[in-house]
Motif scaffolding. Sequence first.
Motif, short mmCIF file in Angstrom:
data_model
loop_
_atom_site.label_atom_id
_atom_site.label_comp_id
_atom_site.label_asym_id
_atom_site.label_seq_id
_atom_site.Cartn_x
_atom_site.Cartn_y
_atom_site.Cartn_z
N PHE B 173 0.74 -1.11 0.14
CA PHE B 173 0.19 0.42 -0.56
C PHE B 173 0.99 1.55 -0.36
N PRO B 251 -7.91 2.25 4.51
CA PRO B 251 -6.80 3.36 3.40
C PRO B 251 -6.61 1.40 2.71
N PHE B 252 -5.44 0.54 4.49
CA PHE B 252 -4.10 0.40 4.10
C PHE B 252 -4.91 -1.62 4.09
N GLU B 253 -6.39 -1.74 4.08
CA GLU B 253 -7.40 -2.40 4.15
C GLU B 253 -6.33 -3.58 5.76
N MET B 254 -6.60 -3.22 6.97
CA MET B 254 -5.62 -4.13 8.23
C MET B 254 -6.99 -5.04 8.73
N GLY B 255 -7.96 -4.36 8.70
CA GLY B 255 -9.12 -5.43 8.42
C GLY B 255 -9.75 -6.11 7.71
N SER B 256 -10.14 -7.38 7.60
CA SER B 256 -11.12 -8.03 6.97
C SER B 256 -12.26 -7.03 5.76
#
Lengths: 382, 382
Positions: B173, B251-256
């Motif tokens: 990212f 923004p950096f898709e840390m969740g799912s």
Amino acid sequence: MNTLHQSFNVHFTYDVFFSDRLFDPTNSTLVDFLKNRHSEGFRKKLLFILDEGVTTSHPDLLEQIKAYFAPVSSVDMVPDLIVIPGGEGSKNDPALVDQLIDAIDRYGIDRHSYVVAIGGGSVLDLVGYVAAISHRGIRHIRIPTTVLSQNDSGIGVKNGVNYRGKKNFLGSFAPPTAVFNDSEFLKTLDDRDWRAGISEAIKVALIKDQPFFEWLETNAEKLAARDLDAMQYLIHRCAELHLNHIASGDPFEMGSSRPLDFGHWSAHKLEQLTDFEIRHGEAVAIGIALDSLYSQRLGWLSEADTNRILNLERTLGFSLFHPALDGDGVLKGLNEFREHLGGQLTIMLLKAIGKGVEVHEMDTELIREVIGILKENEIQPA
Amino acid sequence: MNTLHQSFNVHFTYDVFFSDRLFDPTNSTLVDFLKNRHSEGFRKKLLFILDEGVTTSHPDLLEQIKAYFAPVSSVDMVPDLIVIPGGEGSKNDPALVDQLIDAIDRYGIDRHSYVVAIGGGSVLDLVGYVAAISHRGIRHIRIPTTVLSQNDSGIGVKNGVNYRGKKNFLGSFAPPTAVFNDSEFLKTLDDRDWRAGISEAIKVALIKDQPFFEWLETNAEKLAARDLDAMQYLIHRCAELHLNHIASGDPFEMGSSRPLDFGHWSAHKLEQLTDFEIRHGEAVAIGIALDSLYSQRLGWLSEADTNRILNLERTLGFSLFHPALDGDGVLKGLNEFREHLGGQLTIMLLKAIGKGVEVHEMDTELIREVIGILKENEIQPA
């Protein structure tokens, strides 16, 4: 058609744990961390990658890790623990990068799983890089095993590998998920690695924290005599200063100021000139001596304070000169550093113990003079 | 010894400019941007990397760029403009990654310089990846040339390359420094590329913005007839929705959760099953049809609204069935997507036009039934 403006913050958070014998069955630090992160419906895997230097010094470690995780049901440890060579050489070998990416692919390590690196700064840098670029960033746990990695590189946000001999040419900023500092690993370090990491503590004390510098002076002989309690305090305080610096400044170094590079412009070049025979921390100790003497010659640092710095380093057992300083090799490092920074030099010097200040020029004649003093002192120590 | 807690935010900001004939000598958009970023003491370089598909359609482009920068003194354009093959194949070739890293090294592109990529989504993904890992992140300017890259992939924060056939296995990212959408490049797109990018606009309208869906219905025939003004509005609105989604979410898709993946679980698999013969946007159009019909079969979406979606896609000229949907190949994509997400499936479906909702299970029998309907409709269009 109007311009669209994008603007957002990304929040990063991680803990640095301090423990002892992390894989002792009675030590729940690591397993508690993983249990707290468990989420229903997700099977999280754990892929261990270890520094060969560590498994050689701790021959039972692999079995200890397996035994530690045998009763743990909240994560799936990949049974194949990967051991790779450590030291700077590991960052020079593209085949190691491929080997680790293949392992992440083969074992199906996804963005909810963890890659755990156990080792010195080089192995952490390499594994951190591989974790950062796989699946756009896999969760990465660091278990640093040297003084330098426990108090500095291993707790920060950078990773990287060398490319065709260029140090850290490839890398990224990618904070770890957690760091576990285990003091047990410090006991088996050789004297050079024990000592080398101390120079980063001297550095951060000199630019940020006079009381910590005084603590270092008071405890220098204990540290030289490998007192583990003193070293644990040093690592904790140095890590704390380092973390605060990252959080309060420019974590991903988007600007050009790099205050933590005090003493480093010459150190990086010395490492290269000696083909990495000199260790990073040893080179930094020389770089600190050089830039301190230079600060004194500018009239900024008193002679008394300059001598306190040099004496602290000597008491700790550092050499303050290396034959590679002869000739103008290290001066080329100044130009390379300027280029690396995009054309404008920014170098941290000292106004006083605990107070750094940035300059944008350095006088090469004065540098040569200071190198001469270091050489003379080495032959006839003050 | 107490645990240290690290916590910080990193701020990211960039603009998406909309322009026409970016390298016309009278168009100052790009040069103004660079001048505003000029800082005393820094020599910033500009390394251009272009998609061969673009230079073929615009044979004068290389000379235009050179002429555009000839009078500009605030940056140093590297005179060697690099042209690389475009399309998905460019992301499969590790030699291209090496070639671009070598160029960054050879031309001394540092963290204050810019890498400028001109091309479709694949070239932007590849160049963005190389820029992100070189020197821990070089400033990266994107000039997307397709509908898909101007309204979706090129304005976002992801990059990546494929690894041994695994799509985007390596990547990161890394927000761009700026994006310049030049409508001139849209004119030379072939009809498939013109159309394919529209499916991402349908997708984002369906999950977020009912009025935009209605605008698409109203303007479908214009869009199918290659009306440039309509396409520019579509790109601007789609980009705006996309940017807002990134900034307001994760923004950096840390969740799912990945709501923008509506219609994508089957699309990714279709691309792979057809060896990328089907374009991404064409596959997404089919994926949208499939998940819309599935939403209707769940009783969530009305038959009237479902038909509006399918009719919009047909008016735009999309095929809503591909022979690769026969057999259970695409169902394997569902499992792969589940694995990719770490074991728990999260799929966006529709409650209404403009309103998405996430589910964690999909009924494979119902999927087969819906595929059957798509196949039947294809033979006898409604």
